[in-house]
Design a protein around this motif. Structure first.
Motif, PDB file in Angstrom:
ATOM      1  N   LEU A 161     -19.551 -30.680 139.309  1.00 29.54           N
ATOM      2  CA  LEU A 161     -20.247 -29.547 138.697  1.00 29.54           C
ATOM      3  C   LEU A 161     -20.068 -28.284 139.536  1.00 29.54           C
ATOM      4  N   GLU A 162     -20.130 -28.418 140.845  1.00 33.01           N
ATOM      5  CA  GLU A 162     -19.909 -27.261 141.723  1.00 33.01           C
ATOM      6  C   GLU A 162     -18.495 -26.720 141.561  1.00 33.01           C
ATOM      7  N   ALA A 163     -17.520 -27.619 141.469  1.00 29.83           N
ATOM      8  CA  ALA A 163     -16.130 -27.198 141.274  1.00 29.83           C
ATOM      9  C   ALA A 163     -15.954 -26.516 139.912  1.00 29.83           C
ATOM     10  N   ILE A 164     -16.597 -27.041 138.895  1.00 32.73           N
ATOM     11  CA  ILE A 164     -16.546 -26.431 137.561  1.00 32.73           C
ATOM     12  C   ILE A 164     -17.128 -25.028 137.610  1.00 32.73           C
ATOM     13  N   ASP A 165     -18.286 -24.898 138.225  1.00 34.99           N
ATOM     14  CA  ASP A 165     -18.931 -23.584 138.303  1.00 34.99           C
ATOM     15  C   ASP A 165     -18.082 -22.592 139.084  1.00 34.99           C
ATOM     16  N   ASP A 166     -17.460 -23.032 140.179  1.00 36.17           N
ATOM     17  CA  ASP A 166     -16.586 -22.156 140.958  1.00 36.17           C
ATOM     18  C   ASP A 166     -15.390 -21.705 140.124  1.00 36.17           C
ATOM     19  N   ALA A 167     -14.769 -22.643 139.423  1.00 33.50           N
ATOM     20  CA  ALA A 167     -13.603 -22.312 138.597  1.00 33.50           C
ATOM     21  C   ALA A 167     -13.992 -21.392 137.444  1.00 33.50           C
ATOM     22  N   ALA A 168     -15.131 -21.649 136.824  1.00 31.57           N
ATOM     23  CA  ALA A 168     -15.598 -20.799 135.723  1.00 31.57           C
ATOM     24  C   ALA A 168     -15.861 -19.381 136.227  1.00 31.57           C
ATOM     25  N   ARG A 169     -16.537 -19.269 137.345  1.00 28.44           N
ATOM     26  CA  ARG A 169     -16.853 -17.964 137.921  1.00 28.44           C
ATOM     27  C   ARG A 169     -15.558 -17.199 138.250  1.00 28.44           C
TER      28      ARG A 169
ATOM     29  N   PHE B 108     -16.000 -22.518 130.028  1.00 29.01           N
ATOM     30  CA  PHE B 108     -14.995 -23.200 130.825  1.00 29.01           C
ATOM     31  C   PHE B 108     -14.809 -24.641 130.345  1.00 29.01           C
ATOM     32  N   LEU B 109     -15.915 -25.365 130.165  1.00 32.73           N
ATOM     33  CA  LEU B 109     -15.817 -26.757 129.715  1.00 32.73           C
ATOM     34  C   LEU B 109     -15.215 -26.853 128.319  1.00 32.73           C
ATOM     35  N   ALA B 110     -15.575 -25.927 127.443  1.00 31.40           N
ATOM     36  CA  ALA B 110     -15.016 -25.944 126.088  1.00 31.40           C
ATOM     37  C   ALA B 110     -13.504 -25.706 126.120  1.00 31.40           C
ATOM     38  N   SER B 111     -13.057 -24.732 126.928  1.00 32.49           N
ATOM     39  CA  SER B 111     -11.612 -24.467 126.985  1.00 32.49           C
ATOM     40  C   SER B 111     -10.875 -25.625 127.651  1.00 32.49           C
ATOM     41  N   ALA B 112     -11.478 -26.240 128.663  1.00 34.46           N
ATOM     42  CA  ALA B 112     -10.848 -27.396 129.311  1.00 34.46           C
ATOM     43  C   ALA B 112     -10.741 -28.567 128.341  1.00 34.46           C
ATOM     44  N   ALA B 113     -11.788 -28.811 127.570  1.00 38.33           N
ATOM     45  CA  ALA B 113     -11.762 -29.901 126.588  1.00 38.33           C
ATOM     46  C   ALA B 113     -10.708 -29.627 125.520  1.00 38.33           C
TER      47      ALA B 113
END
Length: 133
Positions: A105-113, A122-127
């Motif tokens: 989750l921390e990595a997701i938030d960093d990448a999204a930011r 971010f999760l929608a585009s990754a999916a």
């Protein structure tokens, strides 16, 4: 839901994509990857228009059913057969509950930011990328 598509390539032409279960749904691309991306968009748009017209959406046939269909012999000739996911854009979002490892989750938030996106975007585009290949 995934539909079988035929991809054809003639010399000195683009890659053409057609869907035997959805006559009239076609797409193309200069490269195979581009044709695949455009096929996802074409399928979504075609189904959206059929729904708007009140038409029923045919269920996708299996690979074996497509190959066994004698009416498709010419269409299959020299074609690459592939599957294309139907991703409907319903124009509405829904809230979900999702469990992830804290580090992920921390990595997701960093990448999204870093991309200027929300976690959800971010999760929608990754999916979407994962589903469409």
């Amino acid at each position: 839901m995934r539909y079988i598509a035929f991809v054809h390539k003639e010399p000195d032409s683009v890659y053409g994509v057609s869907f035997p279960d959805l006559p009239g749904c076609i797409s193309f691309g200069d490269t195979l990857d581009e044709a695949a991306t455009h096929a996802v968009e074409a399928l979504c748009g075609h189904v959206r228009m059929m729904e708007a017209d009140g038409d029923s959406i045919p269920s996708p046939r299996s690979y074996d059913e497509i190959v066994a269909d004698p009416e498709l012999v010419e269409d299959r000739k020299d074609a690459i057969l592939t599957v294309v996911p139907l991703i409907r854009n319903r124009g509405a979002t829904t809230r979900i509950n999702l469990s992830l490892d804290v580090g992920l989750l921390e990595a997701i938030d960093d990448a999204a930011r870093a991309r200027g996106q929300t976690r959800s975007a971010f999760l929608a585009s990754a999916a979407h990328r994962e589903i469409t290949g």
